[in-house]
Enzyme design. Structure first.
Site, mmCIF file in Angstrom:
data_model
loop_
_atom_site.group_PDB
_atom_site.id
_atom_site.type_symbol
_atom_site.label_atom_id
_atom_site.label_comp_id
_atom_site.label_asym_id
_atom_site.label_seq_id
_atom_site.Cartn_x
_atom_site.Cartn_y
_atom_site.Cartn_z
ATOM 1 N N ASP A 212 -41.313 -31.169 -21.479
ATOM 2 C CA ASP A 212 -42.512 -31.829 -21.466
ATOM 3 C C ASP A 212 -42.516 -33.229 -21.658
ATOM 4 O OD1 ASP A 212 -44.989 -32.758 -22.358
ATOM 5 O OD2 ASP A 212 -45.574 -30.578 -22.553
ATOM 6 N N CYS B 197 -37.924 -29.304 -25.455
ATOM 7 C CA CYS B 197 -38.851 -28.850 -24.241
ATOM 8 C C CYS B 197 -38.761 -30.006 -23.149
ATOM 9 C CB CYS B 197 -40.098 -28.677 -24.554
ATOM 10 S SG CYS B 197 -41.197 -28.073 -23.131
HETATM 11 CO CO CO Z 1 -43.313 -27.241 -23.713
#
Ligand code: CO
Length: 209
Positions: free
Chosen positions: A44, A42
């Site tokens: 993130d 991800c």
């Molecule tokens: Co994520």
């Protein structure tokens, strides 16, 4: 010092640190790469692939997008996959999700997210595939965590649907792994994806080689 200047200062310190250990460090890096792993994770900011795996430059080929998705018509992820498998000849592909994933959270809500709708739709499809199991979980947090795990599993399945993975598995035993990074503890969890079983089931319909 502003935030951008700080980054360049950090970089300078990093170069000095690397060279103090090995004066040929960057010369060696410049010679090429032969990573053993492809990591799909991800975007993130809290899930820093190299840090959490404790690996060095040159060891892992990396692709990151919102919610670690493997979508067959995404030219970006498919290019990374094909280059890593067919040219760099990685032997392990890792799909790594993480708890508290904003992408998965967004897909669990009824909201128009604009251009993100078609991307997040793929996570809603994972929910639909596993609706019975997910709807049976009454605790919302546990349901969220489980969808994160199932999403990783389904992205592993999507990898196995590709010709590159099917061929590389047959030729040299390439493996696909599904992991979750537990952002609350820092621990990596191996979901122990049953690669041979999934491959066997997938081949009935998705065999490409
Ligand atoms: Co994520």
């Amino acid at each position: 010092m502003d935030k951008i200047e700080k980054i360049f200062a950090n970089n300078k310190a990093w170069v000095a640190e690397k060279l103090s250990v090995n004066p040929n460090y960057f010369e060696n890096l410049g010679k090429g790469q032969s990573p053993e792993f492809l990591y799909i994770g991800c975007s993130d900011s809290r899930v820093t692939a190299e840090d959490l795996m404790g690996v060095q430059p040159g060891e892992v080929f990396i692709h990151r997008n919102i919610a670690n998705m493997v979508i067959s018509i995404d030219l970006n992820v498919m290019s990374v996959l094909n280059y890593a498998v067919r040219h760099l000849k990685v032997n392990h592909i890792i799909v790594c999700g993480h708890y508290a994933c904003g992408g998965v959270k967004a897909a669990m809500q009824s909201a128009d997210m604009g251009i993100l709708n078609p991307w997040l739709r793929n996570i809603r499809d994972v929910y639909r595939l596993h609706k019975e199991e997910l709807n049976a979980i009454t605790d919302e947090e546990k349901k969220y965590d489980r969808l994160i795990e199932l999403n990783v599993q389904e992205q592993c399945v999507n990898l196995i649907k590709t010709a590159a993975v099917q061929q590389a598995h047959k030729e040299r035993g390439l493996m696909v792994h599904g992991w979750v990074f537990d952002i609350h503890t820092g621990r990596l969890i191996d979901l122990k994806i049953d690669f041979p079983k999934i491959l066997h089931e997938i081949m009935e319909i998705y065999k490409l080689d």
